[in-house]
Design a protein around this motif. Structure first.
Motif, PDB file in Angstrom:
ATOM      1  N   GLN A   1      -0.046  -4.322  -1.972  1.00  0.00           N
ATOM      2  CA  GLN A   1      -1.457  -4.573  -1.606  1.00  0.00           C
ATOM      3  C   GLN A   1      -1.654  -5.915  -0.267  1.00  0.00           C
ATOM      4  O   GLN A   1      -0.928  -6.357  -0.957  1.00  0.00           O
TER       5      GLN A   1
ATOM      6  N   ASP B   1      -3.738   4.308  -7.177  1.00  0.00           N
ATOM      7  CA  ASP B   1      -1.752   4.318  -6.858  1.00  0.00           C
ATOM      8  C   ASP B   1      -0.929   3.682  -5.808  1.00  0.00           C
ATOM      9  O   ASP B   1       0.158   3.858  -5.250  1.00  0.00           O
ATOM     10  N   LEU B   2      -1.798   2.490  -5.648  1.00  0.00           N
ATOM     11  CA  LEU B   2      -0.931   1.328  -5.081  1.00  0.00           C
ATOM     12  C   LEU B   2      -0.250  -0.197  -5.756  1.00  0.00           C
ATOM     13  O   LEU B   2      -0.169  -0.557  -6.745  1.00  0.00           O
TER      14      LEU B   2
ATOM     15  N   THR C   1       1.260  -5.316  -6.669  1.00  0.00           N
ATOM     16  CA  THR C   1       0.090  -5.193  -7.114  1.00  0.00           C
ATOM     17  C   THR C   1       0.184  -6.034  -8.269  1.00  0.00           C
ATOM     18  O   THR C   1      -1.611  -6.715  -9.419  1.00  0.00           O
TER      19      THR C   1
ATOM     20  N   GLU D   1       1.061  -2.444   2.826  1.00  0.00           N
ATOM     21  CA  GLU D   1       0.607  -1.716   1.498  1.00  0.00           C
ATOM     22  C   GLU D   1       1.408  -0.209   1.214  1.00  0.00           C
ATOM     23  O   GLU D   1       1.500   0.518   2.192  1.00  0.00           O
TER      24      GLU D   1
ATOM     25  N   SER E   1       2.171   3.285  -1.253  1.00  0.00           N
ATOM     26  CA  SER E   1       1.245   3.725  -3.313  1.00  0.00           C
ATOM     27  C   SER E   1       2.883   4.673  -3.683  1.00  0.00           C
ATOM     28  O   SER E   1       3.453   4.610  -3.086  1.00  0.00           O
TER      29      SER E   1
ATOM     30  N   ARG F   1      -8.867   2.826  -6.976  1.00  0.00           N
ATOM     31  CA  ARG F   1      -7.648   3.514  -6.420  1.00  0.00           C
ATOM     32  C   ARG F   1      -6.778   3.570  -8.057  1.00  0.00           C
ATOM     33  O   ARG F   1      -6.997   1.965  -8.299  1.00  0.00           O
TER      34      ARG F   1
ATOM     35  N   THR G   1      -5.691   2.376   3.496  1.00  0.00           N
ATOM     36  CA  THR G   1      -4.533   1.778   3.368  1.00  0.00           C
ATOM     37  C   THR G   1      -4.132   0.952   4.868  1.00  0.00           C
ATOM     38  O   THR G   1      -4.650   1.312   5.615  1.00  0.00           O
TER      39      THR G   1
END
Length: 159
Positions: free
Chosen positions: A88, A84-85, A98, A10, A12, A82, A6
């Motif tokens: 970003q 879960d973010l 995102t 960022e 998540s 990935r 991360t």
């Protein structure tokens, strides 16, 4: 580069337990890119490498008429991304949500690329313009425009 790390700014979110959709992979995409670091930021439909879109046997008949088109929209599943973010931090930029980015990191890692169709082979499409990893699962293939679309990008008389 550690794509799971991360960056500053960022955030998540935990992934939900439920699964709402059932997707069917219809093939795989063969590209020269074996790591995310090798993938271009966006595909180049004029100068990018030739890539092979391999269609699984039950779907071969669905390719009928596809050679008439110059450009295809390919939807694929970024299986190594990935998920879960929520925010970003693009390289050299400020954090963004995102959904304001074309990053492969997203809750449902579905990608859309417009590729130039070079030729059709038995059960495969040879294209330029992809930016995904070798072995990426294919979700769907659509002509960029067809006779049922408001405007056409269709080669008249091609088969």
């Amino acid at each position: 580069m550690d794509w799971q790390a991360t960056r500053p700014g960022e955030t998540s979110a935990p992934l939900p337990e439920r699964q709402d959709a059932h997707l069917v992979f219809i093939g795989r995409i063969a590209t020269p890119f074996v790591t995310r670091d090798q993938c271009p930021r966006q595909g180049d439909s004029e100068n990018g490498p030739e890539c092979r879109v391999e269609i699984d046997a039950p779907w071969h008949a669905a390719l009928m008429g596809i050679a008439a088109f110059t450009h295809l929209d390919l939807l694929y599943w970024m299986h190594q991304a990935r998920r879960d973010l929520v925010t970003q931090t693009p390289r050299g930029a400020e954090p963004l949500g995102t959904f304001a980015l074309r990053s492969p990191v997203r809750p449902n890692p579905i990608a859309l690329s417009r590729a130039r169709l070079l030729r059709v082979e038995e059960g495969a499409l040879i294209v330029r313009g992809l930016d995904c990893l070798d072995g990426t699962p294919l979700l769907d293939v659509k002509p960029n425009r067809c006779a049922q679309s408001p405007s056409q990008e269709h080669r008249h008389g091609a088969s």
